[in-house]
Design an enzyme around this catalytic site. Structure first.
Site, PDB file in Angstrom:
ATOM      1  CB  SER A  57      -8.862  -1.750   3.919  1.00 35.08           C
ATOM      2  OG  SER A  57      -9.076  -3.025   3.394  1.00 35.08           O
ATOM      3  NE  ARG A  83      -4.194  -1.639   0.323  1.00 35.07           N
ATOM      4  CZ  ARG A  83      -4.349  -2.896  -0.078  1.00 35.07           C
ATOM      5  NH1 ARG A  83      -3.354  -3.529  -0.680  1.00 35.07           N
ATOM      6  NH2 ARG A  83      -5.484  -3.529   0.102  1.00 35.07           N
ATOM      7  CD  GLU A 120      -5.906   0.880   2.166  1.00 34.68           C
ATOM      8  OE1 GLU A 120      -6.929   1.016   1.481  1.00 34.68           O
ATOM      9  OE2 GLU A 120      -5.398  -0.219   2.415  1.00 34.68           O
TER      10      GLU A 120
END
Ligand code: EPU
Length: 344
Positions: free
Chosen positions: A244, A170, A340
């Site tokens: 998420s 990520r 995130e």
């Protein structure tokens, strides 16, 4: 609405349909761009020099906690084209404004492999390298060839190859040391004509098994991923969410062992460097948050990593909920969760 020579500028524009949380916020100014030249004029011309600006792709990774006091630049650079083709591979170039899942469907229809596991990830192609999107055992970096980006200091178009992007979990250099310096305008991917399908992720294997498919095609894998995502993750059209909300944390081996001694059921993935990745969803669920609802917001009841807006929630409340979750995970497991989603 105002026409400023070369662009259509909207004032006091609602972002409700432009963020997947469905938050009812406004931006002072809004413009959609379809070319790199338009972007260049906005970022390097005089009109918006002092205006606070933000590029918005699919709005699937942002939490607006208040109205945006500036200009929202909605990325709309279109186009999917084949650049070159060999017996084994095809290289495609894709405009940053293309919806990621539309690119996946384009590739699946043509039997070009490599991104089928990334089916149904919300967002645009331009945002995909930013955080090296990943799901079901595959990350963007595996098919990524290069990208073009507008350099905001000089107005030049700069090409970045895979090795320039520092891709990680990520993560890319555009979130790190080059944050705010470039706008991604175009992405180049190398897709496989005889792909090796990746069905190793447990849920994919199981779904293909349930469908009694033992020699899956690219389309079968894509469909399995779509089925899994639809069963676990809420559809933003029905319930606002940004996938998420947190990254899966990575801890040192000793920290993991201490947790494992107390919680023998703790799921984990050993990383090549000896560190251990732990599913944030498990930590959040263990702290009792799964299915939690407070008024208009909450934690999804099928995936604890997903925060949801049931309809009329406020960004500030979602932010507070995220902070409370982080505090309880820290207290219980001594782990700092990292969001995130970008909170602005
Ligand atoms: N789990 C729980 N409770 C839950 C859900 C999951 O304890 O409510 C545990 C289970 O042990 C499960 C494990 O967490 O085996 C992993 O769950 P899952 O396969 O759903 O994946 P994840 O780690 O929670 C990551 C990505 C997702 C991606 C899936 C599938 C991150 C931050 N998220 O989630 O990405 O789709 O893997 O590969 O890495 C996104 O980024 O928006 C996203 C949805």
């Amino acid at each position: 609405m105002q026409k400023v020579n070369w662009l259509v500028l909207h004032k006091n524009f609602s972002l409700k349909s432009l963020n997947t949380f469905g938050l009812d916020v406004n931006t002072q100014q809004y413009v959609q761009v379809a070319t790199e030249e338009e972007l260049r004029k906005i970022y390097l011309g005089s009109k918006f020099r002092t205006t606070k600006k933000m590029v918005l792709g699919g709005g699937s990774n942002v939490l607006f906690t208040r109205n945006w006091l500036g200009l929202i630049v909605h990325m709309g650079i279109p186009g999917i084209e084949v650049v070159s083709e060999s017996e084994a591979q095809v290289q495609v170039t894709v405009g940053a404004g293309v919806i990621w899942h539309q690119l996946v469907m384009w590739a699946v229809e043509r039997k070009y492999g490599g991104i089928e596991n990334l089916s149904l990830i919300p967002g645009t192609v331009g945002a995909a390298p930013m955080q090296n999107i990943g799901a079901y055992g595959v990350e963007l970096k595996q098919t990524f060839h290069s990208l073009e980006a507008l350099e905001l200091k000089t107005g030049k178009t700069v090409r970045f190859y895979k090795e320039d992007c520092s891709f990680g979990y990520r993560y890319s250099i555009f979130k790190g040391e080059l944050a705010g310096d470039y706008i991604i305008t175009r992405v180049f991917l190398t897709l496989e004509k005889q792909p090796v399908l990746n069905t190793s992720y447990g849920a994919i294997e199981q779904t293909l098994g349930d469908l009694q498919i033992d020699k899956p095609t690219i389309k079968d894998v894509s469909q399995a991923v779509i089925n899994i995502r639809q069963s676990k993750l809420p559809d933003p059209i029905e319930v606002g969410n940004a996938g998420s909300f947190f990254k899966n944390p990575i801890v040192e081996q000793a920290h993991y062992e201490a947790l494992d001694a107390l919680h023998p059921d703790i799921p984990h993935y050993n990383l090549p460097d000896g560190d251990v990745k732990i599913p944030a969803a498990w930590l959040i669920e263990k702290c009792g948050w799964k299915g939690h609802q407070q008024g208009e917001i909450g934690v999804h009841d099928k995936q604890a990593l997903v925060l949801v807006n049931f309809g009329f929630g406020k960004g500030m409340d979602l932010r507070k909920l995220a902070m409370n979750i982080m505090r309880s995970v820290k207290k219980e497991f001594q782990i700092d969760l990292q969001p995130e989603v970008n909170m602005v």
